[in-house]
Design a protein around this motif. Structure first.
Motif, PDB file in Angstrom:
ATOM      1  N   LYS A 124       7.195   4.304 -11.730  1.00  0.00           N
ATOM      2  CA  LYS A 124       6.924   2.887 -11.534  1.00  0.00           C
ATOM      3  C   LYS A 124       7.810   2.304 -10.424  1.00  0.00           C
ATOM      4  N   ASN A 125       9.023   2.821 -10.318  1.00  0.00           N
ATOM      5  CA  ASN A 125       9.993   2.283  -9.376  1.00  0.00           C
ATOM      6  C   ASN A 125      10.114   3.221  -8.172  1.00  0.00           C
TER       7      ASN A 125
ATOM      8  N   ARG B 297       3.684   5.558  -5.820  1.00  0.00           N
ATOM      9  CA  ARG B 297       3.595   5.489  -7.277  1.00  0.00           C
ATOM     10  C   ARG B 297       2.484   6.377  -7.814  1.00  0.00           C
ATOM     11  N   ARG B 298       1.365   6.412  -7.087  1.00  0.00           N
ATOM     12  CA  ARG B 298       0.244   7.246  -7.503  1.00  0.00           C
ATOM     13  C   ARG B 298       0.623   8.723  -7.450  1.00  0.00           C
ATOM     14  N   ILE B 299       1.326   9.129  -6.405  1.00  0.00           N
ATOM     15  CA  ILE B 299       1.712  10.524  -6.235  1.00  0.00           C
ATOM     16  C   ILE B 299       2.764  10.929  -7.259  1.00  0.00           C
TER      17      ILE B 299
ATOM     18  N   ALA C 272       0.827  -1.206   0.000  1.00  0.00           N
ATOM     19  CA  ALA C 272       0.000   0.000   0.000  1.00  0.00           C
ATOM     20  C   ALA C 272       0.861   1.256   0.000  1.00  0.00           C
ATOM     21  N   ILE C 273       1.953   1.245   0.745  1.00  0.00           N
ATOM     22  CA  ILE C 273       2.863   2.389   0.781  1.00  0.00           C
ATOM     23  C   ILE C 273       3.476   2.599  -0.608  1.00  0.00           C
ATOM     24  N   LYS C 274       3.892   1.510  -1.237  1.00  0.00           N
ATOM     25  CA  LYS C 274       4.480   1.602  -2.571  1.00  0.00           C
ATOM     26  C   LYS C 274       3.468   2.145  -3.581  1.00  0.00           C
TER      27      LYS C 274
ATOM     28  N   LEU D  78      12.795   5.174  -1.519  1.00  0.00           N
ATOM     29  CA  LEU D  78      13.050   4.369  -0.327  1.00  0.00           C
ATOM     30  C   LEU D  78      14.478   4.571   0.184  1.00  0.00           C
ATOM     31  N   LEU D  79      15.432   4.648  -0.726  1.00  0.00           N
ATOM     32  CA  LEU D  79      16.816   4.885  -0.315  1.00  0.00           C
ATOM     33  C   LEU D  79      16.976   6.254   0.328  1.00  0.00           C
ATOM     34  N   ARG D  80      16.234   7.219  -0.153  1.00  0.00           N
ATOM     35  CA  ARG D  80      16.342   8.579   0.388  1.00  0.00           C
ATOM     36  C   ARG D  80      15.705   8.703   1.769  1.00  0.00           C
TER      37      ARG D  80
END
Length: 67
Positions: free
Chosen positions: A32-33, A26-28, A20-22, A38-40
């Protein structure tokens, strides 16, 4: 003899939360990736999502940030 409770192989609730977080990111972003995101931000991403789903969570989160 000790009896162990059977541990499930997967944690479906946790996996659903991460998905859900992913999807939210992606929606915002329209990307796609989400690896760079996530690294930031790292674990802060999940922490913020958890706070926002708590009763009055957004106000509590802002109060903690102000401290």
């Amino acid at each position: 003899m000790l009896r162990y409770r059977r541990i499930s192989r997967t944690n479906n609730e946790l996996e659903r939360t991460i998905r859900a977080i992913k999807m939210h990111y992606r929606r915002i972003s329209g990307r796609k990736n989400w690896n760079n995101y996530l690294l930031r931000y790292g674990r802060c991403v999940a922490y913020q999502e958890w706070w926002l789903h708590q009763p009055d969570g957004e106000a509590q989160l802002h109060a903690r940030v102000r401290r």
